[in-house]
Design an enzyme around this catalytic site. Structure first.
Site, PDB file in Angstrom:
ATOM      1  N   LYS A 120       0.824  -1.218   0.000  1.00  0.00           N
ATOM      2  CA  LYS A 120       0.000   0.000   0.000  1.00  0.00           C
ATOM      3  C   LYS A 120       0.851   1.258   0.000  1.00  0.00           C
ATOM      4  O   LYS A 120       0.479   2.258  -0.611  1.00  0.00           O
ATOM      5  CB  LYS A 120      -0.907   0.030   1.235  1.00  0.00           C
ATOM      6  CG  LYS A 120      -2.054  -0.961   1.211  1.00  0.00           C
ATOM      7  CD  LYS A 120      -2.948  -0.707   2.422  1.00  0.00           C
ATOM      8  CE  LYS A 120      -3.827  -1.885   2.755  1.00  0.00           C
ATOM      9  NZ  LYS A 120      -4.383  -1.770   4.124  1.00  0.00           N
ATOM     10  N   LYS A 200      -7.587 -11.057  -8.038  1.00  0.00           N
ATOM     11  CA  LYS A 200      -8.587 -11.401  -7.043  1.00  0.00           C
ATOM     12  C   LYS A 200      -9.823 -10.525  -7.229  1.00  0.00           C
ATOM     13  O   LYS A 200      -9.703  -9.360  -7.611  1.00  0.00           O
ATOM     14  CB  LYS A 200      -7.965 -11.135  -5.659  1.00  0.00           C
ATOM     15  CG  LYS A 200      -8.786 -11.608  -4.499  1.00  0.00           C
ATOM     16  CD  LYS A 200      -8.034 -11.380  -3.202  1.00  0.00           C
ATOM     17  CE  LYS A 200      -9.018 -10.939  -2.135  1.00  0.00           C
ATOM     18  NZ  LYS A 200      -8.437 -10.853  -0.806  1.00  0.00           N
ATOM     19  N   LYS A 203     -13.843  -4.980  -5.619  1.00  0.00           N
ATOM     20  CA  LYS A 203     -14.723  -3.928  -6.097  1.00  0.00           C
ATOM     21  C   LYS A 203     -13.957  -2.851  -6.876  1.00  0.00           C
ATOM     22  O   LYS A 203     -14.411  -2.377  -7.914  1.00  0.00           O
ATOM     23  CB  LYS A 203     -15.417  -3.295  -4.888  1.00  0.00           C
ATOM     24  CG  LYS A 203     -16.315  -2.153  -5.255  1.00  0.00           C
ATOM     25  CD  LYS A 203     -17.657  -2.298  -4.602  1.00  0.00           C
ATOM     26  CE  LYS A 203     -18.545  -1.175  -5.061  1.00  0.00           C
ATOM     27  NZ  LYS A 203     -19.866  -1.266  -4.488  1.00  0.00           N
TER      28      LYS A 203
END
Ligand code: TRP
Length: 339
Positions: A120, A200, A203
């Site tokens: 991240k 994967k 959304k």
């Protein structure tokens, strides 16, 4: 892990999801369907982790709706407020309090070594402390309720190890307080790949099927799914072993139909469109009861508010108890110097 322990007390389970709106097929297959099944055997607490979500820097204008939509998804798929506590993290301020207290015993080096942090933090020029401290808040979520176990995906294993480290360190420094929470990883599901067949299901990648989608909406998604990339024409033989659509049939289509699809795919006698139609119809049928339940909550969102308010009140009873204990152990009870 067997459900009740030797004293007959049910084991406590905690898990949570970030609110990014309606849940999708990957959330359902990888997590929610297991959670639903656990509710009779365990003392379950299901959370919507909005304070984790803010570390991803989403639009604050969308967050309330995303929380409500995830709550409706939880309820629609069968998380049951009669059996479990269902609540929103920010309604129980003890989560952030405990996270702060855990900051005192967590080495920065351990946080920097987390794979999710490394991934991240690539995305930022200046890394927010919340991205680094994310696993501390997660440890607080879990340990506030002294959860015995946490059902999570493989990707959360490291966060669970961190939670156990925090518990261990706390117990050594301040006295036995927290359990060493076990991860419950569903080995059988594996990674649910998105409709693009590349990453994967998630959304943010727009490669999902929402759990409340109706038959047309399911078809609009399934229609676009990537199949065996070697198969170009309808009568080319295909390989179900490398086809993501085929792998989804495993969850929704009976064994005989699957065997038939496999044979005909290999022979080039069933086209991808027909195969997708069967999958799409089966998914839409499986989701039908979810849509019916969701419709009631969409019509009466105040019911959802009541459920979440009640969940937060029940969660706080446990949370206050733990925080009281932790404050005492850490010497944050200055009044004890007087009486
Ligand atoms: N980090 C988890 C995820 O992204 C969400 C989460 C936050 C969580 N707190 C938790 C999961 C506590 C289990 C238990 O999926």
């Amino acid at each position: 892990m067997t459900s009740p322990d030797s004293s007959g007390r049910k084991k406590r389970i905690f898990s949570g999801m970030q609110p990014s709106g309606e849940a999708h097929l990957g959330n359902y297959l990888g997590a929610l369907r297991r959670w639903v099944a656990m509710q009779d055997d365990y003392d379950c607490i299901w959370c919507i982790v909005d304070q984790h979500a803010i570390t991803a820097g989403g639009d604050p204008g969308e967050l309330p709706r995303n929380v409500l939509d995830l709550a409706i998804s939880y309820l629609a798929v069968g998380l049951d407020p009669q059996k479990a506590i269902i609540f929103v993290q920010s309604d129980v301020p003890e989560h952030t309090e405990l996270a702060w207290l855990f900051n005192a015993i967590t080495p920065v080096g351990d946080l920097e070594r987390m794979t999710q942090f490394k991934d991240k933090s690539q995305r930022f020029e200046s890394i927010p402390a919340g991205i680094l401290n994310y696993p501390i808040l997660q440890a607080a979520d879990i340990l506030l309720y002294k959860a015995d176990a946490v059902p999570v995906g493989e990707d959360q294993k490291q966060h669970l190890e961190m939670t156990r480290d925090v518990a261990r360190k706390f117990n050594v420094a301040y006295g036995e307080t927290f359990p060493e929470t076990e991860p419950l990883i569903a080995e059988d599901v594996g990674r649910i790949m998105g409709l693009d067949g590349e990453a994967k299901m998630s959304k943010s990648l727009d490669n999902t099927i929402p759990v409340l989608a109706d038959a047309d909406a399911v078809w609009a998604k399934v229609r676009t799914a990537v199949t065996d990339p070697q198969r170009v024409r309808r009568d080319d033989p295909g390989d179900p072993g490398v086809c993501n659509v085929y792998s989804l049939h495993k969850f929704f289509t009976d064994i005989e139909t699957r065997a038939d699809i496999e044979t005909r795919c290999r022979a080039g006698t069933i086209g991808c469109v027909d195969c997708k139609r069967i999958l799409s119809d089966n998914i839409a049928d499986a989701f039908e009861p979810f849509r019916e339940r969701a419709a009631e909550f969409h019509a009466k969102p105040e019911l959802v508010r009541e459920i979440l308010d009640d969940g937060a009140a029940r969660a706080r009873v446990i949370a206050r108890q733990t925080i009281g204990e932790v404050r005492d152990r850490m010497g944050l009870d200055w009044r004890s110097a007087i009486s």
